[in-house]
Design a protein around this motif. Structure first.
Motif, PDB file in Angstrom:
ATOM      1  N   MET A 193       0.823  -1.217   0.000  1.00  0.00           N
ATOM      2  CA  MET A 193       0.000   0.000   0.000  1.00  0.00           C
ATOM      3  C   MET A 193       0.853   1.262   0.000  1.00  0.00           C
ATOM      4  N   ASP A 194       2.080   1.163   0.522  1.00  0.00           N
ATOM      5  CA  ASP A 194       2.995   2.314   0.423  1.00  0.00           C
ATOM      6  C   ASP A 194       3.131   2.696  -1.048  1.00  0.00           C
ATOM      7  N   CYS A 195       3.279   1.685  -1.881  1.00  0.00           N
ATOM      8  CA  CYS A 195       3.405   1.917  -3.323  1.00  0.00           C
ATOM      9  C   CYS A 195       2.116   2.506  -3.897  1.00  0.00           C
ATOM     10  N   ILE A 197      -0.126   4.173  -2.416  1.00  0.00           N
ATOM     11  CA  ILE A 197      -0.294   5.546  -1.912  1.00  0.00           C
ATOM     12  C   ILE A 197       0.676   6.511  -2.612  1.00  0.00           C
ATOM     13  N   HIS A 198       1.901   6.051  -2.891  1.00  0.00           N
ATOM     14  CA  HIS A 198       2.816   6.899  -3.682  1.00  0.00           C
ATOM     15  C   HIS A 198       2.131   7.337  -4.975  1.00  0.00           C
ATOM     16  N   CYS A 199       1.448   6.391  -5.630  1.00  0.00           N
ATOM     17  CA  CYS A 199       0.797   6.696  -6.912  1.00  0.00           C
ATOM     18  C   CYS A 199      -0.338   7.693  -6.736  1.00  0.00           C
ATOM     19  N   CYS A 257      -0.792  11.960   2.976  1.00  0.00           N
ATOM     20  CA  CYS A 257      -0.700  10.712   3.726  1.00  0.00           C
ATOM     21  C   CYS A 257       0.703  10.519   4.311  1.00  0.00           C
ATOM     22  N   HIS A 258       1.718  10.767   3.506  1.00  0.00           N
ATOM     23  CA  HIS A 258       3.082  10.626   4.021  1.00  0.00           C
ATOM     24  C   HIS A 258       3.376  11.656   5.113  1.00  0.00           C
ATOM     25  N   ALA A 259       2.824  12.858   4.974  1.00  0.00           N
ATOM     26  CA  ALA A 259       3.048  13.887   5.995  1.00  0.00           C
ATOM     27  C   ALA A 259       2.458  13.438   7.332  1.00  0.00           C
ATOM     28  N   HIS A 271       5.839   1.674  11.837  1.00  0.00           N
ATOM     29  CA  HIS A 271       6.586   1.487  10.600  1.00  0.00           C
ATOM     30  C   HIS A 271       5.897   2.244   9.472  1.00  0.00           C
ATOM     31  N   HIS A 272       6.692   2.561   8.461  1.00  0.00           N
ATOM     32  CA  HIS A 272       6.206   3.386   7.362  1.00  0.00           C
ATOM     33  C   HIS A 272       4.940   2.815   6.702  1.00  0.00           C
ATOM     34  N   GLY A 273       4.945   1.521   6.403  1.00  0.00           N
ATOM     35  CA  GLY A 273       3.829   0.918   5.682  1.00  0.00           C
ATOM     36  C   GLY A 273       2.516   0.995   6.451  1.00  0.00           C
ATOM     37  N   GLY A 275       1.910   2.797   9.092  1.00  0.00           N
ATOM     38  CA  GLY A 275       1.648   4.215   9.394  1.00  0.00           C
ATOM     39  C   GLY A 275       0.902   4.881   8.248  1.00  0.00           C
ATOM     40  N   ASN A 276       1.321   4.577   7.031  1.00  0.00           N
ATOM     41  CA  ASN A 276       0.637   5.126   5.858  1.00  0.00           C
ATOM     42  C   ASN A 276      -0.799   4.644   5.778  1.00  0.00           C
ATOM     43  N   CYS A 277      -1.006   3.358   6.038  1.00  0.00           N
ATOM     44  CA  CYS A 277      -2.374   2.815   5.961  1.00  0.00           C
ATOM     45  C   CYS A 277      -3.269   3.468   7.008  1.00  0.00           C
TER      46      CYS A 277
HETATM   47 FE   LIG Z   1       6.391   5.790   1.180  1.00  0.00          FE
END
Ligand SMILES: [Fe+2]
Length: 356
Positions: A193-195, A197-199, A257-259, A271-273, A275-277
């Motif tokens: 989902m990190d990927c 969300i990047h998109c 989302c990353h902010a 963790h990043h993943g 956390g993003n979700c």
């Molecule tokens: Fe990321």
């Protein structure tokens, strides 16, 4: 207007089983009998089949790294000292075998072997003075785009910030989709989902351009095949999606989302993943279609996010998260464009965090 002069990974190998090429790749770096290689391997692979396939020679150093917590500047400095104590010569290559955290550690150690002082000194943009030792990234979890990026994200004494430089970029990556088979479902999903969300953040951002768009659109299609379609070639697809998502944000920027995830991660250690979700799930006003599709993907894979994490936290803790999130200027600029400072208020962010 300034134009980004983006450094890409110069050499890459892609395909199922391509990990076997690592030995040949390293052979071209080994010039003298006493030349040595450092392997940084995620400790989940210790005593596992992949651990036994690491092509280490007698003079090499293999270090199993623990990435249960996000990488820190202290961890990077300790690893660098360990390498220097092992052999005062520089290694001919540093290989990172693992997920985003392990790959970032390998990038950071390869930089710190040639740049004096602690790694915290170099958290920021283009502060690295000297080229790194040759370094190779081999993902065993896909989604972060760390294999494509010019950063190594580290938690430092003052902040969580990457070593961003052209020297950070890997000299070589090996994308072997066989290696991501068998990642636990939760981790597979959160990192994937990190990927995704990047998109979304790239495509919805004010920094969007045809270069970033071309990569994000294709990466997003691949994510849909993986997370909604359950395609039989899903490992190859996710590996390519991750790389292309990384290429997209390299030429645009991430967003809200990353902010929010950075604030959450820095203060609570997520963790990043994941956390993003957690962050993305409360951002339907920013990314309505993306969040709806993300929830569909969660449902399909029976992912249940932890709830009410921030609801009852003290005000000071929330304020700390808000401050970190607010400080991510370029990300908010990508969300709102100029004048973002008026829109990103403490009140708005506090409300978002209280819903997580
Ligand atoms: Fe990321």
């Amino acid at each position: 207007m300034s134009f980004k002069n983006f450094k890409c990974v110069p050499k890459m190998i892609f395909g199922r089983g391509s990990f076997a090429e690592l030995d040949n790749v390293l052979d071209t770096e080994r010039q003298h009998a006493d030349d040595f290689v450092v392997f940084l391997v995620d400790d989940v692979h210790q005593h596992k089949p992949l651990g036994t396939r690491v092509p280490a020679k007698a003079q090499d150093l293999t270090i199993y790294v623990n990435v249960d917590d996000e990488p820190t500047t202290a961890q990077v400095d300790a690893l660098t000292e360990q390498v220097q104590a092992f052999n005062p010569k520089l290694p001919v290559s540093v290989v990172g075998l693992g997920g985003g955290a392990t790959m970032d550690l390998a990038k950071a150690v390869s930089l710190m072997l040639t740049n004096p002082g602690g790694s915290a000194m170099y958290q920021g943009w283009d502060l690295i003075k000297h080229p790194a030792v040759h370094h190779i990234g081999i993902p065993t979890v896909s989604g972060t785009g760390a294999e494509a990026s010019r950063t190594a994200v580290l938690c430092g004494p003052v902040r969580k910030l990457g070593l961003n430089s052209d020297y950070t970029v890997f000299d070589q990556i090996i994308m072997d989709s066989e290696l991501i088979d068998g990642v636990p479902t939760d981790q597979w999903f959160y990192t994937g989902m990190d990927c995704y969300i990047h998109c979304v953040e790239s495509l919805q951002g004010t920094y969007l351009n045809e270069f970033a768009k071309a990569f994000a659109e294709k990466s997003m299609d691949l994510c849909r095949e993986v997370f909604l379609g359950d395609h039989p070639e899903k490992d190859d697809k996710l590996m390519m999606a991750s790389y292309m998502g990384g290429m997209s944000i390299a030429y645009s920027q991430v967003g809200a989302c990353h902010a929010v995830s950075y604030g959450l991660g820095y203060v609570l250690g997520y963790h990043h993943g994941i956390g993003n979700c957690l962050a993305f799930d409360v951002l339907e006003e920013f990314y309505p279609e993306g969040v709806a599709e993300f929830r569909q993907m969660m449902k399909k894979h029976n992912i249940v996010l932890p709830k009410n994490i921030c609801k009852d936290l003290p005000d000071e803790t929330i304020a700390k998260m808000v401050a970190v999130t607010k400080s991510m200027g370029p990300l908010w600029d990508n969300v709102y464009g100029s004048g973002w400072e008026e829109k990103v208020t403490d009140e708005m962010l506090t409300k978002l965090f209280r819903r997580i």
